[in-house]
Scaffold this motif. Sequence first.
Motif, PDB file in Angstrom:
ATOM      1  N   PHE A 255     -46.541  54.806 -10.999  1.00  8.09           N
ATOM      2  CA  PHE A 255     -47.191  55.016  -9.818  1.00  8.09           C
ATOM      3  C   PHE A 255     -47.134  53.958  -8.851  1.00  8.09           C
ATOM      4  N   MET A 256     -47.506  52.681  -9.359  1.00 12.28           N
ATOM      5  CA  MET A 256     -47.668  51.630  -8.602  1.00 12.28           C
ATOM      6  C   MET A 256     -46.443  51.046  -7.859  1.00 12.28           C
ATOM      7  N   TYR A 257     -45.131  51.181  -8.644  1.00 11.39           N
ATOM      8  CA  TYR A 257     -43.855  50.960  -8.295  1.00 11.39           C
ATOM      9  C   TYR A 257     -43.481  51.760  -7.177  1.00 11.39           C
ATOM     10  N   GLU A 258     -43.714  53.063  -7.261  1.00 14.26           N
ATOM     11  CA  GLU A 258     -43.217  53.864  -6.342  1.00 14.26           C
ATOM     12  C   GLU A 258     -44.062  53.946  -5.178  1.00 14.26           C
ATOM     13  N   THR A 259     -45.391  53.807  -5.152  1.00 10.54           N
ATOM     14  CA  THR A 259     -46.425  53.487  -4.082  1.00 10.54           C
ATOM     15  C   THR A 259     -46.365  52.228  -3.282  1.00 10.54           C
ATOM     16  N   ILE A 260     -46.170  51.092  -3.936  1.00  6.87           N
ATOM     17  CA  ILE A 260     -45.757  49.943  -3.422  1.00  6.87           C
ATOM     18  C   ILE A 260     -44.588  49.735  -2.405  1.00  6.87           C
ATOM     19  N   LYS A 261     -43.621  50.476  -3.150  1.00  9.70           N
ATOM     20  CA  LYS A 261     -41.928  50.512  -2.515  1.00  9.70           C
ATOM     21  C   LYS A 261     -42.313  51.494  -1.488  1.00  9.70           C
ATOM     22  N   LYS A 262     -42.915  52.459  -1.405  1.00  8.42           N
ATOM     23  CA  LYS A 262     -42.995  53.675  -0.364  1.00  8.42           C
ATOM     24  C   LYS A 262     -43.898  53.115   0.765  1.00  8.42           C
ATOM     25  N   SER A 263     -44.973  52.249   0.376  1.00  9.04           N
ATOM     26  CA  SER A 263     -45.834  51.681   1.682  1.00  9.04           C
ATOM     27  C   SER A 263     -45.159  50.337   2.390  1.00  9.04           C
ATOM     28  N   TYR A 264     -44.408  49.718   1.692  1.00  9.22           N
ATOM     29  CA  TYR A 264     -43.700  48.604   1.988  1.00  9.22           C
ATOM     30  C   TYR A 264     -42.469  49.052   3.016  1.00  9.22           C
ATOM     31  N   CYS A 265     -41.777  50.228   2.457  1.00 13.61           N
ATOM     32  CA  CYS A 265     -40.851  50.563   3.435  1.00 13.61           C
ATOM     33  C   CYS A 265     -41.255  51.161   4.565  1.00 13.61           C
ATOM     34  N   GLN A 266     -42.393  51.804   4.468  1.00  8.28           N
ATOM     35  CA  GLN A 266     -42.939  52.315   5.813  1.00  8.28           C
ATOM     36  C   GLN A 266     -43.598  51.400   6.690  1.00  8.28           C
ATOM     37  N   SER A 267     -44.118  50.235   6.200  1.00  8.14           N
ATOM     38  CA  SER A 267     -44.557  49.149   6.830  1.00  8.14           C
ATOM     39  C   SER A 267     -43.601  48.422   7.542  1.00  8.14           C
ATOM     40  N   LYS A 268     -42.561  48.347   6.895  1.00  8.38           N
ATOM     41  CA  LYS A 268     -41.304  47.629   7.575  1.00  8.38           C
ATOM     42  C   LYS A 268     -40.229  48.543   8.229  1.00  8.38           C
ATOM     43  N   ASN A 269     -40.690  49.862   8.472  1.00  4.85           N
ATOM     44  CA  ASN A 269     -39.705  50.721   8.942  1.00  4.85           C
ATOM     45  C   ASN A 269     -38.314  50.590   8.345  1.00  4.85           C
ATOM     46  N   LYS A 270     -38.044  50.554   6.939  1.00  2.76           N
ATOM     47  CA  LYS A 270     -36.993  50.378   6.306  1.00  2.76           C
ATOM     48  C   LYS A 270     -36.799  51.627   5.263  1.00  2.76           C
ATOM     49  N   ALA A 272     -34.690  51.485   2.546  1.00  2.00           N
ATOM     50  CA  ALA A 272     -34.451  50.524   1.132  1.00  2.00           C
ATOM     51  C   ALA A 272     -35.048  49.528   1.147  1.00  2.00           C
ATOM     52  N   LEU A 273     -35.371  49.093  -0.194  1.00  2.00           N
ATOM     53  CA  LEU A 273     -35.522  47.423  -0.367  1.00  2.00           C
ATOM     54  C   LEU A 273     -34.361  46.828  -0.575  1.00  2.00           C
ATOM     55  N   ASN A 274     -34.342  45.286  -0.130  1.00  2.00           N
ATOM     56  CA  ASN A 274     -33.381  44.502  -0.763  1.00  2.00           C
ATOM     57  C   ASN A 274     -33.545  43.954  -2.219  1.00  2.00           C
ATOM     58  N   ARG A 275     -32.529  43.259  -2.924  1.00  2.00           N
ATOM     59  CA  ARG A 275     -32.848  42.817  -3.977  1.00  2.00           C
ATOM     60  C   ARG A 275     -34.067  42.106  -4.234  1.00  2.00           C
ATOM     61  N   ALA A 276     -34.272  41.067  -3.286  1.00  2.00           N
ATOM     62  CA  ALA A 276     -35.589  39.925  -3.615  1.00  2.00           C
ATOM     63  C   ALA A 276     -36.766  41.201  -3.598  1.00  2.00           C
ATOM     64  N   GLU A 277     -36.856  41.783  -2.648  1.00  2.00           N
ATOM     65  CA  GLU A 277     -37.980  42.818  -2.487  1.00  2.00           C
ATOM     66  C   GLU A 277     -38.213  43.735  -3.645  1.00  2.00           C
ATOM     67  N   LEU A 278     -37.141  44.272  -4.313  1.00  2.00           N
ATOM     68  CA  LEU A 278     -37.258  45.047  -5.545  1.00  2.00           C
ATOM     69  C   LEU A 278     -37.750  44.129  -6.686  1.00  2.00           C
ATOM     70  N   LEU A 279     -37.260  43.166  -6.660  1.00  2.00           N
ATOM     71  CA  LEU A 279     -38.067  42.126  -7.709  1.00  2.00           C
ATOM     72  C   LEU A 279     -39.350  41.973  -7.633  1.00  2.00           C
ATOM     73  N   LEU A 280     -39.751  41.665  -6.413  1.00  2.00           N
ATOM     74  CA  LEU A 280     -41.284  41.479  -6.102  1.00  2.00           C
ATOM     75  C   LEU A 280     -42.090  42.666  -6.591  1.00  2.00           C
ATOM     76  N   VAL A 281     -41.706  43.700  -6.093  1.00  2.00           N
ATOM     77  CA  VAL A 281     -42.383  45.150  -6.368  1.00  2.00           C
ATOM     78  C   VAL A 281     -42.199  45.411  -7.586  1.00  2.00           C
ATOM     79  N   GLY A 282     -41.357  45.361  -8.270  1.00  2.00           N
ATOM     80  CA  GLY A 282     -41.301  45.356  -9.923  1.00  2.00           C
ATOM     81  C   GLY A 282     -42.229  44.479 -10.524  1.00  2.00           C
ATOM     82  N   ALA A 283     -42.296  43.382 -10.198  1.00  2.00           N
ATOM     83  CA  ALA A 283     -43.087  42.454 -10.791  1.00  2.00           C
ATOM     84  C   ALA A 283     -44.593  42.741 -10.682  1.00  2.00           C
ATOM     85  N   LEU A 284     -44.978  43.105  -9.478  1.00  2.00           N
ATOM     86  CA  LEU A 284     -46.255  43.434  -9.283  1.00  2.00           C
ATOM     87  C   LEU A 284     -46.580  44.838 -10.027  1.00  2.00           C
TER      88      LEU A 284
END
Length: 368
Positions: A255-270, A272-284
Amino acid sequence: MLFGTGALQKRKRDGGEEVWLVGDVAADHSVGIMVVAKELEMEGKDGAFELRLRVPDVKHSLMGLMKKREVGEFLSGALAGAMTKAVLAPLETIRTRMVVGVGSRHIIGNFLEITEKQGWQGLWAGNSINMLRIVPTQAIELTTFEWVRRTVSSAQESWTLNGGPKLQVGHVNVDLSLSWVSPVAVGGAAAGIVSTLICHPLEVIKDRLTISREAYPTIALAFRKIYKNHGIGGLYAGISPTLIGMLPYSTCYYFMYETIKKSYCQSKNKKALNRAELLLVGALSGLTASTISFPLEVARKRLMVGSLQGQCPPNMVAALQEVVREEGLRGLYRGWGASSLKVMPNSGITWMFYELWKDVLLVDRSHL
């Protein structure tokens, strides 16, 4: 010369062409090659004959199988898990020792003890079973998550358009709506439970190899000794706290992974995430889920390896009480630092590799 195991049949097509059909197997004994064919055709026209062998296109069939979404997700999860564990095995070894109270209470102390007694290879103690465990576990877990999430989402959409089932209690009609259900949360819970039920024995064996290498020098011997002494129940030691702990952990994790990823993509108008962003979101997401469920992880480890120390709590509640009585409330989070150091990179790297392999294996399904 060609031979067929089935009866040779002569048929005519439209236009007067003669076609000879033979059984399922044809062989050229002059070169010692046997061909499994669906049909062997011999066409004749104007005195000339053409021999055709119809052989199943194995390559085409495999390529079609690989394009299936579930197969791609399964392979992506397996590859991501294997690559992650190969890198992070030393942290897993240290974390397990600290959680069950073996050796030093500090990360550096455990590191020095292991390398002094067993050498550098000691940091990878139990890694072979860890790899055997993580490949099916990660593959089953991620595939289950994706499939359940899609199924629940599809059911929600269908019920919204066509109306869901209704339950009549006396004179009251209850509309069974799924609008309040989170497909991600349900998928996460299902993923953790299914993968645990299937792969838990490998987790037990892995911990035995990590904690007591002398008593359990090989995977095969560990399996035989556990089964001989404790039966099938020994291979599922600690399954109750594992399943109970898996519900909040796995649900929160996905739930946290999908929520953070979706929120970040919306805020940055993206998209998909790049590899570094996936690494950070997955870690959190891994850190959050691990922190919430860590006391149950402590109880689980106590039950799984307690028999090695001659003191095995009868159940999860007793294990938690034992920890609090001996070490206080802080004992419920003993090893949390080492666990976080393992969980954060493990979660981040896993998601990074998983999304990478999905891009490769499901290249024609970019909408996923």
